[in-house]
Design a protein around this motif. Structure first.
Motif, PDB file in Angstrom:
ATOM      1  N   ARG A  53       0.133   7.387   7.894  1.00 12.66           N
ATOM      2  CA  ARG A  53       1.316   7.609   8.724  1.00 12.66           C
ATOM      3  C   ARG A  53       2.254   6.388   8.682  1.00 12.66           C
ATOM      4  NH1 ARG A  53       0.613   8.429  15.074  1.00 12.66           N
ATOM      5  NH2 ARG A  53       0.223   6.206  14.844  1.00 12.66           N
ATOM      6  N   ARG A  54       1.751   5.143   8.708  1.00 14.18           N
ATOM      7  CA  ARG A  54       2.627   3.960   8.819  1.00 14.18           C
ATOM      8  C   ARG A  54       3.075   3.405   7.469  1.00 14.18           C
ATOM      9  NH1 ARG A  54      -1.364   1.671  12.442  1.00 14.18           N
ATOM     10  NH2 ARG A  54      -1.900   0.406  10.648  1.00 14.18           N
ATOM     11  N   LEU A  55       2.163   3.389   6.494  1.00 11.76           N
ATOM     12  CA  LEU A  55       2.446   2.661   5.262  1.00 11.76           C
ATOM     13  C   LEU A  55       2.692   3.559   4.057  1.00 11.76           C
ATOM     14  CD1 LEU A  55      -0.366  -0.054   5.649  1.00 11.76           C
ATOM     15  CD2 LEU A  55       2.018  -0.206   6.374  1.00 11.76           C
ATOM     16  N   ALA A  56       3.029   4.721   4.291  1.00 15.43           N
ATOM     17  CA  ALA A  56       3.197   5.630   3.157  1.00 15.43           C
ATOM     18  C   ALA A  56       4.381   5.222   2.300  1.00 15.43           C
ATOM     19  CB  ALA A  56       3.374   7.060   3.674  1.00 15.43           C
ATOM     20  N   GLU A  57       5.494   4.730   2.925  1.00 12.11           N
ATOM     21  CA  GLU A  57       6.726   4.483   2.196  1.00 12.11           C
ATOM     22  C   GLU A  57       6.753   3.094   1.531  1.00 12.11           C
ATOM     23  OE1 GLU A  57       9.849   5.028   4.965  1.00 12.11           O
ATOM     24  OE2 GLU A  57       9.536   7.214   5.154  1.00 12.11           O
TER      25      GLU A  57
ATOM     26  N   GLN B 206       5.310  -1.662  -2.512  1.00 16.65           N
ATOM     27  CA  GLN B 206       6.072  -2.896  -2.687  1.00 16.65           C
ATOM     28  C   GLN B 206       5.396  -4.112  -2.006  1.00 16.65           C
ATOM     29  OE1 GLN B 206       7.262  -0.080  -1.502  1.00 16.65           O
ATOM     30  NE2 GLN B 206       8.795   0.654  -3.018  1.00 16.65           N
ATOM     31  N   GLU B 207       4.973  -3.928  -0.778  1.00 22.22           N
ATOM     32  CA  GLU B 207       4.361  -5.059  -0.072  1.00 22.22           C
ATOM     33  C   GLU B 207       3.051  -5.493  -0.723  1.00 22.22           C
ATOM     34  OE1 GLU B 207       3.966  -3.970   3.928  1.00 22.22           O
ATOM     35  OE2 GLU B 207       6.116  -4.078   4.374  1.00 22.22           O
ATOM     36  N   ARG B 208       2.284  -4.526  -1.185  1.00 18.11           N
ATOM     37  CA  ARG B 208       1.014  -4.871  -1.829  1.00 18.11           C
ATOM     38  C   ARG B 208       1.271  -5.673  -3.102  1.00 18.11           C
ATOM     39  NH1 ARG B 208      -3.898  -2.813  -1.110  1.00 18.11           N
ATOM     40  NH2 ARG B 208      -3.043  -1.139   0.174  1.00 18.11           N
ATOM     41  N   ALA B 209       2.266  -5.265  -3.885  1.00 15.10           N
ATOM     42  CA  ALA B 209       2.562  -5.998  -5.130  1.00 15.10           C
ATOM     43  C   ALA B 209       3.026  -7.418  -4.834  1.00 15.10           C
ATOM     44  CB  ALA B 209       3.619  -5.234  -5.910  1.00 15.10           C
ATOM     45  N   ALA B 210       3.940  -7.536  -3.818  1.00 15.16           N
ATOM     46  CA  ALA B 210       4.429  -8.879  -3.466  1.00 15.16           C
ATOM     47  C   ALA B 210       3.292  -9.779  -2.979  1.00 15.16           C
ATOM     48  CB  ALA B 210       5.520  -8.763  -2.412  1.00 15.16           C
ATOM     49  N   ALA B 211       2.421  -9.206  -2.153  1.00 15.66           N
ATOM     50  CA  ALA B 211       1.292 -10.002  -1.632  1.00 15.66           C
ATOM     51  C   ALA B 211       0.352 -10.420  -2.747  1.00 15.66           C
ATOM     52  CB  ALA B 211       0.548  -9.206  -0.572  1.00 15.66           C
ATOM     53  N   GLU B 212       0.089  -9.467  -3.664  1.00 13.27           N
ATOM     54  CA  GLU B 212      -0.784  -9.827  -4.787  1.00 13.27           C
ATOM     55  C   GLU B 212      -0.168 -10.928  -5.649  1.00 13.27           C
ATOM     56  OE1 GLU B 212      -1.510  -6.239  -6.808  1.00 13.27           O
ATOM     57  OE2 GLU B 212      -3.012  -5.496  -5.369  1.00 13.27           O
ATOM     58  N   ALA B 213       1.159 -10.853  -5.838  1.00 12.80           N
ATOM     59  CA  ALA B 213       1.828 -11.903  -6.633  1.00 12.80           C
ATOM     60  C   ALA B 213       1.728 -13.261  -5.940  1.00 12.80           C
ATOM     61  CB  ALA B 213       3.281 -11.527  -6.862  1.00 12.80           C
ATOM     62  N   ARG B 214       1.940 -13.252  -4.619  1.00 12.32           N
ATOM     63  CA  ARG B 214       1.823 -14.535  -3.895  1.00 12.32           C
ATOM     64  C   ARG B 214       0.401 -15.082  -3.954  1.00 12.32           C
ATOM     65  NH1 ARG B 214       5.262 -11.772  -0.288  1.00 12.32           N
ATOM     66  NH2 ARG B 214       3.513 -11.316   1.108  1.00 12.32           N
ATOM     67  N   ILE B 215      -0.561 -14.181  -3.852  1.00  9.71           N
ATOM     68  CA  ILE B 215      -1.959 -14.642  -3.942  1.00  9.71           C
ATOM     69  C   ILE B 215      -2.236 -15.251  -5.301  1.00  9.71           C
ATOM     70  CG2 ILE B 215      -4.342 -13.836  -4.031  1.00  9.71           C
ATOM     71  CD1 ILE B 215      -3.660 -11.864  -1.819  1.00  9.71           C
ATOM     72  N   VAL B 216      -1.726 -14.614  -6.337  1.00  6.64           N
ATOM     73  CA  VAL B 216      -1.962 -15.135  -7.702  1.00  6.64           C
ATOM     74  C   VAL B 216      -1.314 -16.507  -7.858  1.00  6.64           C
ATOM     75  CG1 VAL B 216      -1.430 -14.764 -10.128  1.00  6.64           C
ATOM     76  CG2 VAL B 216      -2.293 -12.880  -8.729  1.00  6.64           C
ATOM     77  N   ARG B 217      -0.035 -16.633  -7.379  1.00  6.25           N
ATOM     78  CA  ARG B 217       0.637 -17.928  -7.528  1.00  6.25           C
ATOM     79  C   ARG B 217      -0.051 -19.025  -6.710  1.00  6.25           C
ATOM     80  NH1 ARG B 217       5.220 -14.611  -7.053  1.00  6.25           N
ATOM     81  NH2 ARG B 217       5.455 -15.234  -4.872  1.00  6.25           N
TER      82      ARG B 217
ATOM     83  N   THR C 230      -4.757  -8.334   3.594  1.00  2.26           N
ATOM     84  CA  THR C 230      -5.650  -7.737   4.601  1.00  2.26           C
ATOM     85  C   THR C 230      -4.889  -6.762   5.493  1.00  2.26           C
ATOM     86  OG1 THR C 230      -6.984  -9.743   4.551  1.00  2.26           O
ATOM     87  CG2 THR C 230      -7.270  -8.267   6.440  1.00  2.26           C
ATOM     88  N   ARG C 231      -3.685  -7.199   5.804  1.00  2.00           N
ATOM     89  CA  ARG C 231      -2.890  -6.327   6.663  1.00  2.00           C
ATOM     90  C   ARG C 231      -2.525  -5.038   5.938  1.00  2.00           C
ATOM     91  NH1 ARG C 231       2.276  -5.207   7.328  1.00  2.00           N
ATOM     92  NH2 ARG C 231       2.891  -6.686   5.727  1.00  2.00           N
ATOM     93  N   LEU C 232      -2.213  -5.143   4.671  1.00  3.66           N
ATOM     94  CA  LEU C 232      -1.813  -3.947   3.940  1.00  3.66           C
ATOM     95  C   LEU C 232      -2.980  -3.005   3.718  1.00  3.66           C
ATOM     96  CD1 LEU C 232       0.616  -5.508   1.309  1.00  3.66           C
ATOM     97  CD2 LEU C 232       1.216  -4.149   3.307  1.00  3.66           C
ATOM     98  N   GLY C 233      -4.183  -3.606   3.439  1.00  2.00           N
ATOM     99  CA  GLY C 233      -5.342  -2.749   3.196  1.00  2.00           C
ATOM    100  C   GLY C 233      -5.216  -2.053   1.849  1.00  2.00           C
ATOM    101  N   SER C 234      -5.943  -0.971   1.695  1.00  2.00           N
ATOM    102  CA  SER C 234      -5.912  -0.211   0.432  1.00  2.00           C
ATOM    103  C   SER C 234      -4.884   0.928   0.523  1.00  2.00           C
ATOM    104  CB  SER C 234      -7.296   0.356   0.142  1.00  2.00           C
ATOM    105  OG  SER C 234      -7.692   1.182   1.196  1.00  2.00           O
ATOM    106  N   ALA C 235      -4.548   1.438  -0.585  1.00  2.00           N
ATOM    107  CA  ALA C 235      -3.517   2.499  -0.638  1.00  2.00           C
ATOM    108  C   ALA C 235      -4.079   3.809  -0.070  1.00  2.00           C
ATOM    109  CB  ALA C 235      -3.066   2.702  -2.065  1.00  2.00           C
TER     110      ALA C 235
END
Length: 921
Positions: free
Chosen positions: A377-381, A385-396, A688-693
């Motif tokens: 219900r909350r993160l469908a849209e 994008q947020e998951r990709a950005a977070a993963e990129a920040r984690i990698v950097r 963690t906040r984003l969780g899985s898809a």
């Protein structure tokens, strides 16, 4: 006629120059400054010119070539002049040369051989040459001759006419006659002194004659003394025999009393020792009896106590065994109940665990369903994008952190330690540089002082350079004589012109030396004896100041300085001084015999001072060289210290810069790592906040929430039930383990074998027997004590008896010692009297003769009897001073002699031994 001229090292002639002059007129032409005048001055210098002003030089040392561009100063100047004579003027050629060194040594040579200046001047005078002749006419000299005074003009005419040489020889002859007058005056003084000594010797001869008469009177007195001693010896011999007999009887009586006293003392001591031994034995027996009784009583008490304790311990063991059997029965029953309770608690815990697992699974499923519904219900849209950005920040952030952790940062501790070492080295090198600078400054000051001292001493040596014309090969009295520092003028004042007198072997050679121009000559003579005592208090013998003297000059030096004395001053001297020579360190010589006061005469003092100055200058030059070496070493050390200091300063600066850079790099890396960690944490939090898809279709969130709450409540209830069941099972297990342990202890105590009861009857019987023995030994100990007290009283009585016996023995020994001393004194007196009687010619058994009549006339005694009496007297004196062999070897102590001997009153004091003199010391 001038034939050849050779110049080397004179003024501007640094290199040797040879000039050949032909017959007739020779002219030297050249521009100004080419050295034309130096040639004429070189000829005048070689012909004996002694005035440096005539040579256009401030000092004679300035005629040496002093150096120039690219040329070093020379150390030797030499000019050789070859003259060609006319027929009848001596040899066809005559060579005259003069040389001078920079050290001040100068000399002349005439026809190839060493010569004196006077010899050169005489040889030149025969040819009309010389420094006073007109053979060399300088600029302005013609006008000076025309305007000269008659006296100077007469001297010029004498030199031109050839009469100057005979006049100079006449002057030297007059000087020698003056020296002869001085010697004659000294001979008169010596004659007067010998006359006064002759009177003194006459008085001494009369005193010697009187001494012979006194010796004859002394011989007569000795003969009378011998006769008197013979009579006295006979009397003393008889008295000594009687005294010895009486002393021997007293010694025998004292020895008998001593033997009796010793026997009584030994008997009493033996009895006392026996009683003491018995008393000690009794005391030891009593002590042993009491000790045995006390040990038996103690052992009996110990045995009884051990029996009582053993009985009580056996009773306690039986009681504990009964209690253990009862506890074992109860523990076995409780153990069976506990095992059953543990089994029930474990079954309940397993059931509760199963229910808890089911509740947790249901809760997890409900929670997952609820989360899935919320995510859909909350993160469908924006989930992608947020998951990709977070993963990129984690990698950097992970890459940056791995780079910071992987690459090693600066070692601050090692760099700081190196910087500290560099700073310490910089400080140490700075101190070393300061110390080196101080050392270099001190060395520089020392070198400057040494340089100034060397220059001053060199100038003093140059100023003291001798200008005399003494022949180099002539051997004079002063050659080789060395004196203490500062005493040259004093010795020169005492020697006078005699220091430059040549040494000759005979009077003929001395006369020849005087004719040759010497002022005095030293003819061989024996050494003179030194004067015995100084003429005034505080005067020092001048000969003691001479530190070195050749053997050839020693006889003359000892004669001239035999009565020469060094005094502080010649002012205020007494008028009655004997003829001598008094000199001061300043060079004043005073002769009281003639009243003459003279100063330093002759060039010997100048040569001695010049030689001392040259030695001091050489030492100063050596010290200057040493100071220069020290300065060079100190400057080199200073430069090395400065180089080290600069290097250590640069090293310290580099270390400080490296430390600052490392600290900045460490701060930068710490800031970067903190930023990377913060970024990584933020990125992980975002992930963690984003969780899985979310997957699947949307579900009913309210139903999922109700199901999740029901599953959570069921899970909590199951968890509490499982916890309570597990706690009950644990408690039952602990209670069961405690019961099992108590049962094991009870079984061990109940099943332990019972220890057999020991039989203590033997111990009790032994204790009673020991008590009976101790009671029986008590009366025996009392009896032994009583016997010991009785023996102690006996010992006290015997001790008083022994003390009395000891006193008697000591008194007897003292009496025997006194008698022995008296007997030895009598024996010594008898031996002395017998020896004196034998020396006097009296038999030991002869009666005492009447005293003879004393007379001083030598006619009443024959010569043989007189000699016999004298020999006897001398032998008696030797026997008294050196006792007989038997008396010397005897260990008996010699008694104190009487204060007055019956024969000492008639003897001279020097003929009587010390212990027989009439007046005791």
């Amino acid at each position: 006629m001038l034939r050849r001229l050779r110049i080397k090292g004179f003024k501007s002639f640094a290199d040797p120059v040879d000039l050949e002059f032909g017959p007739g007129i020779n002219v030297i032409v050249g521009p100004n400054g080419s050295g034309k005048s130096n040639i004429s001055e070189a000829i005048a210098w070689a012909l004996g010119e002694q005035r440096s002003g005539k040579l256009r030089a401030p000092a004679m040392q300035d005629v040496l070539f002093s150096g120039g561009d690219g040329r070093q100063p020379v150390g030797l100047a030499e000019v050789v002049v070859t003259l060609e004579g006319a027929p009848g003027e001596g040899p066809a050629e005559m060579g005259v040369s003069r040389r001078l060194t920079r050290a001040g040594e100068s000399g002349y040579r005439l026809n190839g051989g060493n010569a004196r200046l006077v010899d050169v001047l005489d040889a030149l005078s025969t040819r009309g040459l010389g420094p006073q002749s007109l053979s060399i006419i300088r600029q302005g000299q013609v006008e000076a001759i025309c305007q000269s005074k008659p006296v100077a003009l007469r001297g010029i005419l004498d030199e031109a006419a050839g009469t100057g040489l005979p006049k100079r020889r006449r002057h030297r002859a007059e000087l020698r006659l003056k020296h002869v007058d001085d010697h004659l005056a000294r001979a008169r003084d010596l004659a007067n002194e010998l006359a006064s000594r002759a009177r003194s010797l006459e008085r001494q001869a009369r005193a010697a004659e009187r001494a012979a008469e006194v010796e004859r009177e002394l011989d007569e007195a000795r003969e009378a003394l011998a006769r008197a001693r013979a009579v006295s010896a006979a009397r003393e011999l008889a008295a000594a025999r009687d005294d010895r007999s009486a002393r021997s009887a007293a010694v025998a009586t004292a020895r008998e009393g001593l033997d009796a006293a010793r026997a009584a003392a030994q008997q009493m001591a033996a009895e006392r020792q026996q009683v003491v031994s018995e008393r000690e034995a009794a005391m030891q027996s009593a002590s042993r009896i009491r000790g045995v009784a006390e040990r038996l009583s103690g052992r009996a008490e110990v045995a009884e106590g051990r029996v009582s304790a053993a009985a009580e311990e056996a009773e306690r063991r039986r009681e504990r065994r009964r209690e253990a059997q009862e506890a074992l029965v109860a523990a076995e029953s409780a153990a069976r109940d506990a095992e059953q309770a543990v089994e029930r608690a474990e079954r309940d815990a397993r059931a509760a665990s199963e229910r808890l697992e089911q509740a947790e699974q249901a809760d997890a499923a409900a929670t997952a369903a609820l989360e899935a519904a919320r995510d859909h219900r909350r993160l469908a849209e924006r989930d992608a994008q947020e998951r990709a950005a977070a993963e990129a920040r984690i990698v950097r952030a992970t890459e940056a952190l791995s780079d910071l952790d992987g690459v090693g940062g600066p070692d601050l501790e090692r760099i700081d330690r190196r910087a500290g070492i560099s700073r310490a080295r910089r400080e140490r090198d700075a101190e070393a540089r300061a110390a080196a600078s101080r050392g270099a400054e001190a060395a520089r000051s020392a070198r400057e002082g040494a340089a100034s001292r060397s220059a001053r001493l060199a100038a003093e040596a140059a100023a003291l350079a001798p200008t005399d014309d003494r022949h180099a090969d002539a051997v004079v009295l002063g050659d080789g004589i060395e004196v203490q520092d500062g005493m040259e003028r004093a010795v020169a004042a005492a020697l006078g012109e005699l220091a430059d007198a040549p040494l000759v072997a005979s009077v003929r050679e001395g006369a020849q030396a005087l004719e040759d121009g010497a002022s005095a000559a030293a003819v061989a003579r024996p050494a003179a004896a030194a004067s015995p005592a100084p003429p005034i208090p505080g005067a020092r013998r001048l000969g003691d100041l001479v530190t070195a003297c050749p053997d050839r000059a020693r006889p003359w030096l000892d004669g001239l300085l035999a009565d020469a004395w060094l005094v502080p001053s010649v002012d205020g001297l007494p008028h009655d001084l004997r003829p001598c020579v008094l000199v001061t360190a300043d060079g004043l010589a005073f002769r009281p015999g003639t009243g003459m006061l003279t100063g330093v005469r002759g060039p010997w003092a100048g040569r001695a001072l010049h030689r001392r100055a040259i030695e001091a200058a050489e030492q100063a030059s050596a010290r200057l060289a040493h100071a220069e070496d020290a300065e060079s070493s100190a400057v080199a050390a200073e430069r090395r210290a400065e180089a080290r200091a600069r290097a250590s300063t640069r090293c310290a600066e580099r270390s400080d810069a490296a430390l600052q850079s490392a600290r900045a790099e460490d701060r930068r890396r710490a800031a970067a790592r903190a930023e990377a960690v913060a970024a990584l944490d933020a990125a992980r939090a975002e992930m963690t906040r984003l969780g899985s898809a979310p997957d699947g279709a949307p579900v009913d969130i309210d139903a999922a929430e109700q199901a999740a709450r029901a599953a959570r409540d069921a899970r909590d209830a199951a968890r509490e039930a499982s916890r309570l069941a597990e706690a009950g099972a644990t408690q039952e297990r602990a209670r069961h383990a405690d019961i099992v342990a108590r049962r094991a202890r009870a079984r061990a105590e109940a099943e332990a074998p019972e220890a057999p009861m020991a039989d203590h009857s033997v111990v009790i019987a032994a204790a009673r027997a020991m008590e009976q023995v101790a009671a029986a030994l008590a009366p025996r100990a009392d009896e032994v004590d009583e016997r010991s007290r009785a023996l102690a009283a006996t010992i006290m009585e015997l001790a008083s008896t022994v003390a009395a016996a000891e006193q008697a023995r000591e008194a007897a020994e003292a009496a025997l010692a006194a008698a022995g001393d008296a007997e030895r004194a009598a024996e010594i007196a008898l031996a002395v009297a017998g020896e004196r009687a034998r020396e006097a010619g009296v038999a030991e058994d002869a009666p005492a003769p009447p005293p003879p009549r004393m007379t001083r006339s030598p006619s009443t005694t024959s010569p043989s009897a007189s000699r016999h009496l004298q020999c006897g007297a001398r032998a008696w004196v030797r026997s008294i001073r050196s006792p007989p062999r038997s008396a010397r070897s005897s260990p008996i102590v010699r008694p104190r002699p009487p204060s007055r001997s019956p024969t000492s009153s008639s003897l001279p004091r020097h003929c009587v031994p010390r212990w027989l003199s009439s007046t005791p010391r």
